[in-house]
Design a protein around this motif. Structure first.
Motif, PDB file in Angstrom:
ATOM      1  N   ARG A   2       0.844  -1.208   0.000  1.00  0.00           N
ATOM      2  CA  ARG A   2       0.000   0.000   0.000  1.00  0.00           C
ATOM      3  C   ARG A   2       0.869   1.245   0.000  1.00  0.00           C
ATOM      4  O   ARG A   2       0.526   2.254  -0.585  1.00  0.00           O
ATOM      5  N   TYR A   3       2.003   1.161   0.677  1.00  0.00           N
ATOM      6  CA  TYR A   3       2.905   2.317   0.699  1.00  0.00           C
ATOM      7  C   TYR A   3       3.516   2.560  -0.677  1.00  0.00           C
ATOM      8  O   TYR A   3       3.697   3.695  -1.091  1.00  0.00           O
ATOM      9  N   ALA A   5       2.049   1.913  -3.449  1.00  0.00           N
ATOM     10  CA  ALA A   5       0.983   2.543  -4.222  1.00  0.00           C
ATOM     11  C   ALA A   5       0.900   4.034  -3.894  1.00  0.00           C
ATOM     12  O   ALA A   5       0.725   4.871  -4.773  1.00  0.00           O
ATOM     13  N   LEU A   6       1.081   4.331  -2.615  1.00  0.00           N
ATOM     14  CA  LEU A   6       1.012   5.737  -2.193  1.00  0.00           C
ATOM     15  C   LEU A   6       2.128   6.559  -2.837  1.00  0.00           C
ATOM     16  O   LEU A   6       1.935   7.722  -3.168  1.00  0.00           O
ATOM     17  N   VAL A   9       1.395   6.809  -6.962  1.00  0.00           N
ATOM     18  CA  VAL A   9       0.345   7.720  -7.455  1.00  0.00           C
ATOM     19  C   VAL A   9       0.897   9.116  -7.773  1.00  0.00           C
ATOM     20  O   VAL A   9       0.812   9.563  -8.919  1.00  0.00           O
ATOM     21  N   PRO A  10       1.509   9.788  -6.791  1.00  0.00           N
ATOM     22  CA  PRO A  10       2.023  11.129  -7.137  1.00  0.00           C
ATOM     23  C   PRO A  10       3.189  11.102  -8.120  1.00  0.00           C
ATOM     24  O   PRO A  10       3.362  12.051  -8.889  1.00  0.00           O
TER      25      PRO A  10
ATOM     26  N   ILE B 151      -1.705  17.364  -7.368  1.00  0.00           N
ATOM     27  CA  ILE B 151      -0.816  16.274  -6.938  1.00  0.00           C
ATOM     28  C   ILE B 151      -0.910  16.096  -5.410  1.00  0.00           C
ATOM     29  O   ILE B 151      -1.045  14.980  -4.909  1.00  0.00           O
ATOM     30  N   ILE B 154      -4.417  14.547  -4.573  1.00  0.00           N
ATOM     31  CA  ILE B 154      -4.538  13.125  -4.910  1.00  0.00           C
ATOM     32  C   ILE B 154      -3.659  12.281  -3.981  1.00  0.00           C
ATOM     33  O   ILE B 154      -4.052  11.196  -3.553  1.00  0.00           O
ATOM     34  N   THR B 155      -2.497  12.815  -3.634  1.00  0.00           N
ATOM     35  CA  THR B 155      -1.619  12.104  -2.698  1.00  0.00           C
ATOM     36  C   THR B 155      -2.292  11.981  -1.328  1.00  0.00           C
ATOM     37  O   THR B 155      -2.303  10.907  -0.717  1.00  0.00           O
ATOM     38  N   SER B 158      -5.098   9.507  -1.497  1.00  0.00           N
ATOM     39  CA  SER B 158      -4.564   8.139  -1.538  1.00  0.00           C
ATOM     40  C   SER B 158      -4.093   7.703  -0.147  1.00  0.00           C
ATOM     41  O   SER B 158      -4.285   6.551   0.248  1.00  0.00           O
ATOM     42  N   TYR B 159      -3.494   8.632   0.572  1.00  0.00           N
ATOM     43  CA  TYR B 159      -3.034   8.343   1.937  1.00  0.00           C
ATOM     44  C   TYR B 159      -4.218   7.932   2.819  1.00  0.00           C
ATOM     45  O   TYR B 159      -4.164   6.927   3.538  1.00  0.00           O
ATOM     46  N   LEU B 162      -5.584   4.500   1.229  1.00  0.00           N
ATOM     47  CA  LEU B 162      -4.704   3.313   1.244  1.00  0.00           C
ATOM     48  C   LEU B 162      -4.151   3.012   2.632  1.00  0.00           C
ATOM     49  O   LEU B 162      -4.042   1.865   3.031  1.00  0.00           O
ATOM     50  N   ILE B 163      -3.796   4.065   3.357  1.00  0.00           N
ATOM     51  CA  ILE B 163      -3.084   3.860   4.624  1.00  0.00           C
ATOM     52  C   ILE B 163      -4.028   3.997   5.822  1.00  0.00           C
ATOM     53  O   ILE B 163      -4.190   3.077   6.614  1.00  0.00           O
ATOM     54  N   ARG B 165      -7.347   4.520   5.825  1.00  0.00           N
ATOM     55  CA  ARG B 165      -8.652   3.873   5.613  1.00  0.00           C
ATOM     56  C   ARG B 165      -9.699   4.421   6.585  1.00  0.00           C
ATOM     57  O   ARG B 165     -10.401   3.677   7.283  1.00  0.00           O
TER      58      ARG B 165
END
Lengths: 330, 175
Positions: A2-3, A5-6, A9-10, B151, B154-155, B158-159, B162-163, B165
Motif C-alpha cells: 500500500r505504501y 501505491a502511495l 500515485v504522485p 498532486i 490526490i496524494t 490516496s493516503y 490506502l493507509i 482507511r
C-alpha cells in the motif's frame, strides 16, 4: 504494498505533467522555432520574426463577389475597417528595409468583433518546404550558410527557388504582391467548402525612386510619403483551387488558369510608427478566422499558431517587465 | 444538524466530472503551447470552449457546496492536517476561478474574439501587450499552482484511502 501505491500515485502524476509540459518531446517545438528566430541578440518587446515594421489602418471595400462562397461578414458587400502592418523579414527592428529578402502585409479585418479575420501575407507565393520540421532545418541552413546544400537535398523547394530567381523587389511596399501562401477553405451558408489562396495585388505600377535610398527605413518613408497623397490600394484577389490542386501543400504554385475572384479593395489610409500604433499589440496569427473561413490541414499553416503565440508571449512579458520596473520603453 | 459520511450525490458527480475536465484542460493546455502539430488548432479551440464550461461549473459547484452539508473530517485527524485540508479546498476554488478569469482576460488583451458557442463575449480590457503579458504569465503560473495542488490533493486522498482507511476517500466515491 500500500505504501508503494502511495508513492506511485504522485510519482506517475508528476511524470505525466512533466512529460506534457516538456517541449523536448517534439522534434521541433514552438519554443525551438522562436529560439532560432530570435537568435542571440534578443530585442525586448519586438516580434521574433518580422521585427521591423509599422502600423497602417484603413478600410476593406468588399465587393460581395465571395458572398456565395463564404458566410463571413467581410465577404458581404460593404465597408469594413482593418488594422494592418507592413514589415520586413528578420529579427532586427533596426535592419535596413532594402536588405530584407521578404516583405509582408498583415491585416486584422473587423478588429475586436466576432467576425474578426487575421491574415499575415508575404511576398513569396510559396514556401520552400512543406512541414515545420523541414522549415526549421531551412532556417538553420540559412544561418549556417548551407542553404545551397539544403535546397539540393529537397527537390520540393523548386517552385520557391524559381520564384526567388525571378523576383525583383520594387521600391515600395505599395507595389508588391503579398500572398496568403497557405490555403484555407471558404464555407458558404449551405456548408459547401472551397479551397482558396489569396493575395493583395497592387493597383499602381512600380515606383522608380525612393525619398532616401540610403535610409534604414527607406521603404517606410516611401509609404508614409505616398499616403500623404492619398490611400494606397490593393485588390484582394482569391484563387480557387481545382481538383488538380493540393490545398495542404504550400510548396506548389497554383496555375493562373484557376478561377480568380476579386473580393474587394484594401484601402490603406493611415500609417503610424509601430511603437505607438494599434498593430503593435496584435499577433497576426493567420488562424484567427471568422465563421465562413476554415484553415486547411497544411502542416505549416497549423504550426504558425503556436509559433506566433510563443513570440507574442515573450515580447508581452518583456513589455510587462519594462512597464513594471519603469524602464524606458521605446 | 446531521453529519453525513459521504458527500451529497450532486457534489460527487460534479467533483468527478470536473476532475476529468480540469485534468484534460491542463494536459491540453501544456501540449498546445509547445506543439506545432496539426491538432494544435483543434486543441486550442477545445481548450477555450472547455475553459468556459469549467468556469460555469466551478461557480455552480461553489453554489452547491455552500448549500449542502459536507462530511466532517475524522475526529482523530490532527488539527494541522484538518487545517491543511481546508486550506487546500479553498485554494482549489480560488485557482479554479482564477484560471478561466486569466484565460479570458489574456484573450481580451490579445484582441481575440471569444465565441461561447456562437455568442460573442465582451472584451473587458483593451488590446494591449503589457496586459497580455500579465494575464498570459498569470495563467501559466496559476496552472503550475493548480497542478501542484492536484498532486497534493490526490496524494492526500490516496493516503487516507490506502493507509488510514478512515473513510475520507470513500466520502467522495461511495454512496
Amino acid at each position: 504494498m500500500r505504501y508503494w501505491a502511495l508513492v506511485a500515485v504522485p510519482t506517475v502524476l508528476t511524470a505525466a505533467f512533466f512529460y506534457a509540459a516538456s517541449d523536448n518531446r517534439h522534434e521541433v517545438s514552438a519554443q525551438d522555432f522562436v529560439n532560432l528566430q530570435q537568435g542571440n541578440a534578443i530585442q525586448p518587446g519586438f516580434r521574433r520574426a518580422h521585427a521591423k515594421g509599422f502600423c497602417v489602418s484603413g478600410d476593406f471595400i468588399s465587393s460581395g463577389t465571395l458572398a456565395e462562397y463564404s458566410s463571413a461578414q467581410v465577404f458581404q458587400a460593404g465597408q469594413y475597417p482593418f488594422i494592418g502592418r507592413f514589415s520586413v523579414a528578420g529579427n532586427n527592428p533596426t535592419a535596413p528595409d532594402l536588405k530584407a529578402p521578404v516583405r509582408s502585409l498583415a491585416l486584422t479585418l473587423l478588429p475586436e468583433t466576432a467576425e474578426q479575420w487575421r491574415t499575415a501575407m508575404n511576398t513569396p507565393p510559396v514556401l520552400a518546404v512543406g512541414t515545420p520540421e523541414k522549415f526549421y532545418q531551412q532556417l538553420l541552413a540559412l544561418q549556417n550558410n548551407t542553404i545551397a546544400e539544403f535546397f539540393a537535398a529537397h527537390p520540393e523547394t523548386a517552385a520557391f527557388r524559381n520564384w526567388r530567381a525571378s523576383y525583383q523587389p520594387t521600391l515600395s511596399y505599395a507595389t508588391e504582391q503579398y500572398h496568403s501562401i497557405n490555403a484555407f477553405y471558404l464555407i458558404n451558408a449551405a456548408g459547401k467548402q472551397q479551397a482558396v489562396r489569396w493575395a493583395a495585388v497592387p493597383t499602381v505600377g512600380a515606383a522608380n525612386q525612393l525619398p532616401d535610398p540610403e535610409a534604414v527605413d527607406a521603404l517606410q518613408q516611401e509609404l508614409f510619403a505616398r499616403l500623404s497623397d492619398g490611400p494606397v490600394i490593393f485588390d484582394l484577389v482569391f484563387s480557387l483551387a481545382t481538383s488538380a490542386d493540393d490545398e495542404n501543400d504550400a510548396t506548389i504554385i497554383w496555375p493562373d488558369t484557376n478561377p480568380q475572384l476579386i473580393a474587394g479593395q484594401l484601402q490603406i489610409k493611415q500609417a503610424t510608427e509601430q511603437s505607438n500604433g494599434q498593430c503593435n499589440a496584435i499577433n497576426f496569427d493567420p488562424l484567427v478566422l471568422p465563421r465562413g473561413i476554415l484553415p486547411s490541414a497544411d502542416p505549416i499553416l497549423r504550426a504558425r499558431g503556436a509559433a506566433y503565440a510563443e513570440s507574442h508571449r515573450r515580447r508581452a512579458r518583456e513589455v510587462l517587465l519594462n512597464t513594471a520596473t519603469g524602464a524606458h520603453h521605446e | 444538524m446531521n453529519n453525513p459520511t459521504v458527500y451529497p450525490l450532486a457534489m460527487r458527480v460534479v467533483h468527478w466530472l470536473m476532475a476529468a475536465l480540469i485534468l484534460s484542460l491542463l494536459f491540453v493546455g501544456l501540449s498546445m503551447v509547445t506543439s506545432l502539430g496539426l491538432w494544435q488548432y483543434q486543441l486550442l479551440t477545445w481548450h477555450k470552449a472547455a475553459g468556459l464550461v469549467a468556469a460555469v461549473a466551478v461557480v455552480l459547484r461553489l453554489a452547491i457546496r455552500l448549500r449542502l452539508n459536507t462530511p466532517r473530517l475524522p475526529e482523530n485527524m490532527p488539527k494541522l492536517q484538518q487545517f491543511a485540508a481546508k486550506l487546500t479546498h479553498l485554494a482549489f476554488y480560488l485557482l479554479l476561478l482564477l484560471m478561466p478569469v486569466t484565460g479570458y482576460l489574456m484573450q481580451n488583451a490579445a484582441g481575440r474574439p471569444i465565441n461561447a458557442f456562437g455568442i460573442m463575449l465582451p472584451q473587458l480590457i483593451p488590446t494591449d501587450l503589457a496586459w497580455y503579458g500579465l494575464f498570459r504569465e498569470l495563467h501559466a503560473w496559476f496552472s503550475v499552482l493548480l497542478i501542484l495542488l492536484i498532486i497534493l490533493h490526490i496524494t492526500a486522498a490516496s493516503y487516507h484511502g490506502l493507509i488510514k482507511r478512515d473513510g475520507v476517500l470513500r466520502s467522495m466515491i461511495r454512496k
